[in-house]
Design an enzyme around this catalytic site. Structure first.
Site, short mmCIF file in Angstrom:
data_model
loop_
_atom_site.label_atom_id
_atom_site.label_comp_id
_atom_site.label_asym_id
_atom_site.label_seq_id
_atom_site.Cartn_x
_atom_site.Cartn_y
_atom_site.Cartn_z
N PRO A 189 0.82 -1.22 0.00
CA PRO A 189 0.00 0.00 0.00
C PRO A 189 0.85 1.27 0.00
CG PRO A 189 -0.82 -1.57 1.63
CD PRO A 189 0.46 -2.13 1.11
N THR A 190 1.98 1.23 0.72
CA THR A 190 2.87 2.40 0.75
C THR A 190 3.48 2.64 -0.63
OG1 THR A 190 3.37 2.09 3.07
CG2 THR A 190 4.99 3.33 1.80
N CYS A 380 -19.88 27.63 28.05
CA CYS A 380 -20.67 28.29 27.02
C CYS A 380 -22.15 27.90 27.13
CB CYS A 380 -20.07 27.99 25.64
SG CYS A 380 -20.42 29.30 24.47
N HIS A 513 -14.60 29.44 26.06
CA HIS A 513 -14.11 28.06 25.96
C HIS A 513 -12.67 27.97 26.48
CE1 HIS A 513 -17.38 26.29 23.53
NE2 HIS A 513 -17.52 27.53 23.11
N GLU A 515 -11.04 25.48 27.30
CA GLU A 515 -10.34 24.28 26.83
C GLU A 515 -9.39 24.55 25.68
OE1 GLU A 515 -13.56 24.93 26.48
OE2 GLU A 515 -14.47 24.00 24.71
N1 GLN Z 1 -25.59 28.02 21.30
C1 GLN Z 1 -25.04 28.95 22.23
C2 GLN Z 1 -24.79 30.30 21.59
O1 GLN Z 1 -24.64 30.40 20.39
C3 GLN Z 1 -23.77 28.42 22.86
C4 GLN Z 1 -22.66 28.18 21.89
C5 GLN Z 1 -21.56 27.33 22.45
O2 GLN Z 1 -21.76 26.61 23.41
N2 GLN Z 1 -20.41 27.37 21.84
O3 GLN Z 1 -24.72 31.27 22.29
#
Ligand code: GLN
EC number: 6.3.4.2
Length: 538
Positions: A189-190, A380, A513, A515
């Site tokens: 395959p390679t 969020c 967020h 994260e």
């Molecule tokens: N749906 C929500 C908004 O638009 C949260 C979006 C999200 O969690 N990233 O505000």
């Protein structure tokens, strides 16, 4: 001038091109070089922002507000370099630009074609904003042989001719399967994949062979011979037990050294792999663990919450613990099952999300966490749901809702059309869904004596956003009287960014967020603190 490393994939997708590129970036950086990593995606969406996580996994957001491929998350986490808008392009974006130019008449009467107009635009993107780098690593999405990736391969072929072969390196990552029935490793395959690549004008300089088990020398020789690649540049990558082992494994295989040799460069300083060794040891050897429930809509797809899973693991590393992620589908979570499903759980997390489906399950789980004093982190949408739960059950506002899924109720969460950033007004909402949310890094001021201020150890923070709806600030006093504190606000005081509960060991909701900014070598304080609280709850 920067040197360019192009990473293509062959045989099958999901071989770990992103992780390989990110590991190489770390190794080159650790040797004293400045590196950028870019992703060129062959799909027609202008960016992945409008795609469901079921399609393509998480949408990763950059500081400067781009919605990008989740591989950029790997790049940031491994290399520590903050990605920018200019680090991810798609076929859709390229065509969008070219067609806009065509409508303006900028092509001066010429026939607009894939070669040279699309390929020229791709080359511009590759070069853009990279003059101060030593290396630019460009990963080409998809695999060689896909119709969609052809213009990208053609563009990198031309690019290499233009800036010179000594300034460009082609790495091809392929699968070398092991057949159990005949107890054999297969190189065919390679060979085929490289043949395919060569038929469109690209000769790889390094082949990375992904394999279940170590590839014997004779097989490497075969790959070297048939694929016209120096034996030293046939590099194996055997499945690792944890992704944090990848930089160590590529170092052992001398990938970075071969790259430097190719460019006739020397290491500027000795490499430091100790942080990765330490992390790998913690992950593989720690017996202690906490169970964290992630209650969301996209739990069936592993990559849908990629950065979140990673950030939780980082929080575990910081606390010397393994984090077991228990994924619970919010749509299927029945009220009478909550207690039993969350029985062995030490912390509850509700991630970001969109739309009405699954909201009731989330709200009930939040109520359970609040009443039973289980550590809770709402991100969020998770924070928005925590607000709705509190309004309905504590403020007795039974019609409390978000206008995202109920236009008739009392909109505690509502759509806003404009907001400010760095003193400037930003107009978000228009008829388009793509790219019109509050996106990217925004400041928040943290309230004195709040839990969040202690966690961050700062008065002002910057975190990345991706949402259309906001909590209505006018309800602040009502919430605070009952013990839900708005402990982080936008600098102008109009947008609630963080909430926390008095009389609860650890209950925090954030509109952003966190994260996206957590890294294995620098775990995010919010996740470290959440895992610590969960450990104490156990
Ligand atoms: N749906 C929500 C908004 O638009 C949260 C979006 C999200 O969690 N990233 O505000």
């Amino acid at each position: 001038m920067a040197r360019y490393i192009f990473v293509t994939g062959g045989v099958v997708s999901s071989l770990g091109k992103g992780l390989s590129s990110a590991s190489l970036a770390y190794l080159l950086q650790s040797r004293g070089y400045k590196v950028r990593i870019r992703k060129l995606d062959p799909y027609l969406n202008v960016d992945p922002g409008t795609m469901s996580p079921f399609q393509h996994g998480e949408v990763f957001v950059t500081d400067d507000g781009a919605e990008t491929d989740l591989d950029l998350g790997h790049y940031e986490r491994f290399s520590g370099v903050t990605a920018k808008k200019s680090d991810n392009i798609t076929t859709g974006k390229i065509y969008n630009d070219v067609l806009r130019k065509e409508r303006k008449g900028n092509y001066l009467g010429k026939t607009v074609q894939v070669i040279p107009h699309i390929t020229d635009r791709i080359k511009e993107f590759i070069k853009k904003d990279s003059s101060s780098e030593d290396f630019v690593i460009c990963e080409i999405g998809g695999i060689v042989g896909d119709i969609e990736s052809l213009p990208f391969i053609e563009a990198i072929r031309q690019f290499s001719n233009e800036i010179g072969k000594k300034n460009t390196l082609f790495i091809h990552l392929t699968l070398v399967p092991y057949l159990k029935s005949s107890d054999e490793i297969k190189t065919k395959p390679t060979q085929h994949s490289v043949k395919e690549l060569r038929s469109i004008g690209v000769q790889p300089d390094i082949i990375i062979c992904r394999s279940e088990r170590s590839i014997p020398l004779e097989h490497r020789k075969k790959i070297s011979l048939f694929c016209n690649v120096d034996i030293k540049n046939v590099i194996e990558t055997v499945d690792v037990k944890t992704i944090y082992e990848a930089p160590i494994s590529f170092f052992n295989e001398k990938l970075d050294l071969q790259v430097l040799n190719y460019f006739k460069l020397k290491s500027k300083r000795p490499i430091n792999l100790n942080p990765w060794k330490k992390i790998t040891k913690t992950i593989l050897q720690t017996k202690r663990y906490v169970n964290i429930a992630i209650i969301g809509k996209y739990v069936e797809l592993k990559d849908a919450y990629k950065s979140l899973d990673e950030a939780l693991t980082h929080g575990g590393i910081q606390n010397n613990l393994k984090v077991n992620l228990v994924r619970i589908d919010s749509e299927k979570l029945k009220i009478n099952e909550i207690k039993s499903k969350l029985k062995n759980i030490s912390g509850i997390l509700i991630p970001g999300g969109f739309g009405k489906r699954g909201t009731q399950g989330k709200i009930e789980a939040i109520k359970y966490a609040r009443k039973n004093k289980i550590p809770f982190l709402g991100i969020c949408y998770g924070m928005q749901m925590a607000i709705i739960e509190f309004a309905r059950n504590e403020l007795k506002l039974k019609k409390a809702t978000s206008s995202e899924f109920d236009k008739k109720g009392l909109s505690i969460i509502g759509l806003i059309d404009e907001w400010t950033k760095d003193g400037k007004i930003i107009k978000g909402t228009d008829k388009n869904l793509g790219g019109t949310m509050r996106l990217g890094s925004y400041e928040a001021k943290l309230k004195e004596n709040s839990m969040i201020r202690k966690i961050y150890g700062k008065k002002v923070i910057k975190e990345r956003h991706r949402h259309r709806y906001e909590v209505n600030i006018n309800f602040k006093d009502k919430f605070e009287k009952k013990g839900m504190i708005f402990s982080g606000l936008s600098p102008d005081g109009t947008l609630p960014e963080i909430i926390e509960l008095e009389n609860h060991p650890w209950f925090i909701g954030v509109q952003f967020h966190p994260e996206f900014k957590s890294r294995p070598l620098a775990p995010h304080p919010l996740f470290s603190s959440f895992i610590k609280a969960s450990k104490n709850h156990k």
